[in-house]
Write an enzyme that holds these catalytic residues in place. Structure first.
Site, short mmCIF file in Angstrom:
data_model
loop_
_atom_site.label_atom_id
_atom_site.label_comp_id
_atom_site.label_asym_id
_atom_site.label_seq_id
_atom_site.Cartn_x
_atom_site.Cartn_y
_atom_site.Cartn_z
N THR A 7 152.78 41.22 16.63
CA THR A 7 152.56 42.01 17.99
C THR A 7 153.76 41.00 18.85
O THR A 7 153.82 39.79 18.50
CB THR A 7 151.53 42.22 18.73
OG1 THR A 7 151.81 42.75 19.87
CG2 THR A 7 150.88 40.86 19.19
N ASP A 68 145.45 47.74 15.77
CA ASP A 68 145.69 49.11 16.35
C ASP A 68 144.38 49.55 17.01
O ASP A 68 143.25 49.03 16.76
CB ASP A 68 145.96 50.37 15.57
CG ASP A 68 147.04 51.20 16.31
OD1 ASP A 68 147.56 50.91 17.23
OD2 ASP A 68 146.90 52.34 15.47
N PHE A 167 145.62 46.03 31.39
CA PHE A 167 146.59 46.99 30.85
C PHE A 167 146.33 48.23 30.50
O PHE A 167 144.97 48.50 30.05
CB PHE A 167 147.71 46.03 29.96
CG PHE A 167 147.22 45.56 28.78
CD1 PHE A 167 147.39 46.38 27.64
CD2 PHE A 167 146.31 44.58 28.67
CE1 PHE A 167 146.82 45.99 26.45
CE2 PHE A 167 145.78 44.10 27.35
CZ PHE A 167 146.02 44.88 26.35
#
Length: 210
Positions: A7, A68, A167
């Protein structure tokens, strides 16, 4: 111990590094010089996580893990699920909503739930680890091993956004047994109870056995 996290999402990196602690040096894709888009075309969280980890392992020959995460809302049949990051973009034919637009994603989700009192939901994270394991002590032969770790946190979707930290969907997700959203609880608490924290703890427990 060095390991690659597939990532470049700074929020995810900070969370993972905080959870794993100083015993592990977690490298990002940028740290290994990977700047290409990695395919995420799977139909499940498990498929996407493995797809990313295998891509990096096969191309860069380094042990790698990928995650994920999906938000699963019961009243929406488990949606947005694997499409959580691009939920708003999926209904935006004119392209006005971009993928990973957290604000637009929350707007769509709250609109679809409306005033419904059936707001039970969960965050689910799947981590896939791809590592090389030597078959003989000298390391002349090796095999690729795959491990999966899952973390789930139950909760509910609030009627409106609340909080400035976190977030993604954090401002509208309130975990069970808490009266604040992830965005209000702050990183210290979230990193102890979140879906990603739970999956990462399982990953860390495995890594410590190596």
């Amino acid at each position: 111990m060095k390991i690659v996290f597939a990532t470049n999402n700074q929020h995810k990196l900070e969370e993972i590094r905080a959870i794993l602690g100083s015993k592990f040096e977690v490298l990002s894709l940028a740290d290994i010089g990977c700047h290409e888009d990695i395919p995420e075309t799977g139909q499940t969280l498990e498929e996407n996580a493995l797809m990313k980890a295998q891509y990096i392992y096969d191309k860069y020959h380094v042990d790698c893990f990928a995650d994920d995460t999906g938000l699963e809302v019961d009243a929406l049949g488990g949606a947005p699920g694997v499409y959580s990051a691009r939920y708003a973009a999926m209904e935006s034919a004119d392209g006005t909503a971009a993928s990973h637009d957290s604000e637009a994603n929350m707007v769509r989700l709250l609109r679809e739930l409306g005033n419904s009192d059936h707001r039970k939901a969960r965050f689910r994270t799947v981590i896939a680890l791809v590592e090389k394991q030597n078959v003989c002590p000298c390391g002349c032969t090796s095999i690729k091993q795959i491990h999966r770790f899952e973390g789930i946190v139950e909760g509910e979707i609030t009627h409106e956004k609340s909080g400035e930290e976190g977030f993604g969907y954090d401002p509208i997700f309130k975990p069970t047994d808490y009266d604040k959203t992830f965005a209000e609880l702050g990183a210290d608490i979230k990193n102890q109870i979140s879906h990603r924290a739970r999956a990462t703890q399982k990953l860390a427990e495995y890594l410590k056995t190596l």
